[in-house]
Design a protein around this motif. Structure first.
Motif, PDB file in Angstrom:
ATOM      1  N   GLU A 163       0.594  -1.728  -0.012  1.00  0.00           N
ATOM      2  CA  GLU A 163      -0.177  -0.132   0.300  1.00  0.00           C
ATOM      3  C   GLU A 163       1.431   1.321   0.071  1.00  0.00           C
ATOM      4  O   GLU A 163       1.165   2.007  -0.574  1.00  0.00           O
ATOM      5  CB  GLU A 163      -0.574   0.288   1.031  1.00  0.00           C
ATOM      6  N   GLU A 164       1.650   1.427   0.902  1.00  0.00           N
ATOM      7  CA  GLU A 164       2.379   2.519   0.867  1.00  0.00           C
ATOM      8  C   GLU A 164       3.182   2.828  -0.515  1.00  0.00           C
ATOM      9  O   GLU A 164       3.318   3.585  -1.358  1.00  0.00           O
ATOM     10  CB  GLU A 164       4.202   2.007   1.681  1.00  0.00           C
TER      11      GLU A 164
ATOM     12  N   PRO B 261      -1.325   4.979   3.599  1.00  0.00           N
ATOM     13  CA  PRO B 261      -2.970   3.970   3.795  1.00  0.00           C
ATOM     14  C   PRO B 261      -2.068   3.027   4.421  1.00  0.00           C
ATOM     15  O   PRO B 261      -1.088   2.787   5.030  1.00  0.00           O
ATOM     16  CB  PRO B 261      -2.193   2.922   2.185  1.00  0.00           C
ATOM     17  N   GLY B 262      -2.878   3.280   5.933  1.00  0.00           N
ATOM     18  CA  GLY B 262      -3.520   2.483   6.357  1.00  0.00           C
ATOM     19  C   GLY B 262      -2.627   2.647   7.477  1.00  0.00           C
ATOM     20  O   GLY B 262      -1.649   1.764   9.087  1.00  0.00           O
ATOM     21  N   GLU B 263      -1.873   3.855   8.212  1.00  0.00           N
ATOM     22  CA  GLU B 263      -0.311   4.376   9.109  1.00  0.00           C
ATOM     23  C   GLU B 263      -1.692   5.146   9.428  1.00  0.00           C
ATOM     24  O   GLU B 263      -2.391   6.309   8.808  1.00  0.00           O
ATOM     25  CB  GLU B 263       0.056   4.498   8.600  1.00  0.00           C
ATOM     26  N   GLU B 264      -1.557   6.065  10.807  1.00  0.00           N
ATOM     27  CA  GLU B 264      -1.973   7.301  11.532  1.00  0.00           C
ATOM     28  C   GLU B 264      -1.159   8.122  11.413  1.00  0.00           C
ATOM     29  O   GLU B 264      -0.109   8.199  11.597  1.00  0.00           O
ATOM     30  CB  GLU B 264      -2.195   7.148  12.863  1.00  0.00           C
ATOM     31  N   ASP B 265      -1.764   9.321  10.699  1.00  0.00           N
ATOM     32  CA  ASP B 265      -0.518  10.798  11.330  1.00  0.00           C
ATOM     33  C   ASP B 265       0.689  10.383  10.499  1.00  0.00           C
ATOM     34  O   ASP B 265       1.591  10.947  11.065  1.00  0.00           O
ATOM     35  CB  ASP B 265      -0.741  11.413  12.058  1.00  0.00           C
TER      36      ASP B 265
ATOM     37  N   ILE C 162       6.813  11.329   6.920  1.00  0.00           N
ATOM     38  CA  ILE C 162       7.529  11.910   8.357  1.00  0.00           C
ATOM     39  C   ILE C 162       5.980  12.258   8.722  1.00  0.00           C
ATOM     40  O   ILE C 162       4.696  11.282   8.417  1.00  0.00           O
ATOM     41  CB  ILE C 162       7.262  13.518   8.526  1.00  0.00           C
ATOM     42  N   ASP C 163       5.653  12.242  10.318  1.00  0.00           N
ATOM     43  CA  ASP C 163       4.562  12.234  10.707  1.00  0.00           C
ATOM     44  C   ASP C 163       4.413  13.231  10.892  1.00  0.00           C
ATOM     45  O   ASP C 163       5.062  14.514  10.285  1.00  0.00           O
ATOM     46  CB  ASP C 163       4.819  11.165  12.160  1.00  0.00           C
TER      47      ASP C 163
ATOM     48  N   GLY D 164      -9.692  14.754   8.366  1.00  0.00           N
ATOM     49  CA  GLY D 164      -9.429  13.740   7.915  1.00  0.00           C
ATOM     50  C   GLY D 164      -9.631  12.541   6.109  1.00  0.00           C
ATOM     51  O   GLY D 164      -7.989  13.732   5.940  1.00  0.00           O
ATOM     52  N   GLY D 165     -10.401  12.534   6.157  1.00  0.00           N
ATOM     53  CA  GLY D 165      -9.649  12.040   4.705  1.00  0.00           C
ATOM     54  C   GLY D 165     -10.138  12.205   3.277  1.00  0.00           C
ATOM     55  O   GLY D 165      -9.889  12.802   2.539  1.00  0.00           O
ATOM     56  N   ARG D 166     -10.841  14.001   3.874  1.00  0.00           N
ATOM     57  CA  ARG D 166     -11.000  15.231   3.356  1.00  0.00           C
ATOM     58  C   ARG D 166      -9.730  15.800   1.950  1.00  0.00           C
ATOM     59  O   ARG D 166      -9.703  16.474   0.794  1.00  0.00           O
ATOM     60  CB  ARG D 166     -12.360  16.068   2.390  1.00  0.00           C
ATOM     61  N   ALA D 167      -8.511  15.551   3.329  1.00  0.00           N
ATOM     62  CA  ALA D 167      -7.366  15.736   2.507  1.00  0.00           C
ATOM     63  C   ALA D 167      -6.347  14.526   2.898  1.00  0.00           C
ATOM     64  O   ALA D 167      -4.961  15.519   3.388  1.00  0.00           O
ATOM     65  CB  ALA D 167      -6.560  17.277   3.453  1.00  0.00           C
ATOM     66  N   ASP D 168      -6.496  13.734   2.303  1.00  0.00           N
ATOM     67  CA  ASP D 168      -5.845  12.537   2.805  1.00  0.00           C
ATOM     68  C   ASP D 168      -4.007  12.678   0.750  1.00  0.00           C
ATOM     69  O   ASP D 168      -3.035  12.593   1.230  1.00  0.00           O
ATOM     70  CB  ASP D 168      -6.214  11.545   1.974  1.00  0.00           C
ATOM     71  N   ALA D 169      -4.703  13.764   0.365  1.00  0.00           N
ATOM     72  CA  ALA D 169      -3.799  14.290  -1.206  1.00  0.00           C
ATOM     73  C   ALA D 169      -3.886  15.952  -1.153  1.00  0.00           C
ATOM     74  O   ALA D 169      -5.208  16.450  -0.958  1.00  0.00           O
ATOM     75  CB  ALA D 169      -3.897  14.075  -2.527  1.00  0.00           C
TER      76      ALA D 169
END
Length: 258
Positions: free
Chosen positions: A18-19, A51-55, A77-78, A107-112
């Motif tokens: 996924e990464e 994907p699949g990781e927090e922050d 980076i975190d 959240g999800g609206r700013a994944d990219a």
């Protein structure tokens, strides 16, 4: 100082599938932006959540041009700015501060997320009325853009709350006298949104150079946006566009896949 311009070992097989896919998509996006002329020397940023990781998210190494970015040399980076992927490269603080705050709080609206300094988008960000409804593309974005007054280079964490507040429920924030921030839940959706915004700004600059523009009435904008949402579902929110441009950059130089 962190290592610069050094060929990196391929991370394929060393990170999750996924990464790795996220790295491929983000590296491709940098090369597409470069091909479009949307780069700004070694500055500006495109970031993508892992994907699949927090922050955690991926961002470009500071010091490389967009056409030097590859899947393996992207920096992981975190949201606190810690290098969690072992990259030898440094990250531009201006990019981290702004992008990290959006990734952390939206959240999800700013994944990219992308931030650019193209001439046309900066011109519209510097225009008193912002983006006006004077073209097909501009009508896509009416009442869907936030505006944030210029406070200088974005390196202070305390500005982040105001950025989020001025963004509101939107996914585009026009930084006045600066440039836009465009975000989406997918990198494909972010790309096609950026493409349409760039076209809207180019057309506005050209149209205003001729004098007073023909403004589209609100009732027509409402119909346009309603019908556009139906059409967008057929193209997978930018998937077809993104894959088409990946094919184009592959023909030019496929080193981004490393």
């Amino acid at each position: 100082m962190a290592t610069q311009l050094k060929p990196s070992e391929s991370l394929e097989g060393q990170v999750s599938k996924e990464e790795w896919q996220a790295r491929l998509d983000l590296a491709a996006c940098y090369r597409i932006f470069d091909h479009m002329g949307w780069g700004e020397s070694i500055y500006n940023h495109i970031s993508l959540k892992v994907p699949g990781e927090e922050d955690t998210f991926l961002i470009n190494p500071f010091g490389l041009l967009y056409d030097e970015v590859t899947a393996s040399n992207l920096v992981k980076i975190d949201v606190e700015g810690n290098n969690v992927g072992g990259s030898p490269y440094m990250v531009n603080k201006a990019g981290f501060t702004q992008h990290a705050h959006f990734h952390k709080h939206l959240g999800g609206r700013a994944d990219a997320i992308c931030h650019v300094h193209t001439t046309a988008t900066m011109a519209v960000c510097s225009h008193k009325e912002g983006l006006r409804p004077i073209s097909f593309y501009a009508c896509n974005f009416q009442d869907q853009i936030g505006y944030h007054d210029f406070e200088g280079v974005t390196v202070r964490a305390e500005e982040g709350d105001r950025l989020v507040q001025n963004l509101g429920n939107h996914t585009i924030l026009m930084l006045r006298n600066h440039g836009p921030v465009v975000m989406d839940g997918t990198i494909q959706g972010m790309f096609v949104k950026m493409w349409a915004l760039q076209r809207a700004c180019e057309i506005q600059v050209a149209t205003l150079s001729q004098g007073e523009p023909q403004v589209v009435p609100q009732e027509v904008i409402d119909v346009h946006q309603r019908d556009l949402s139906v059409m967008a579902s057929q193209g997978g929110a930018g998937v077809f566009d993104f894959e088409a441009w990946k094919r184009r950059i592959d023909k030019i130089d496929d080193s981004w896949r490393h």
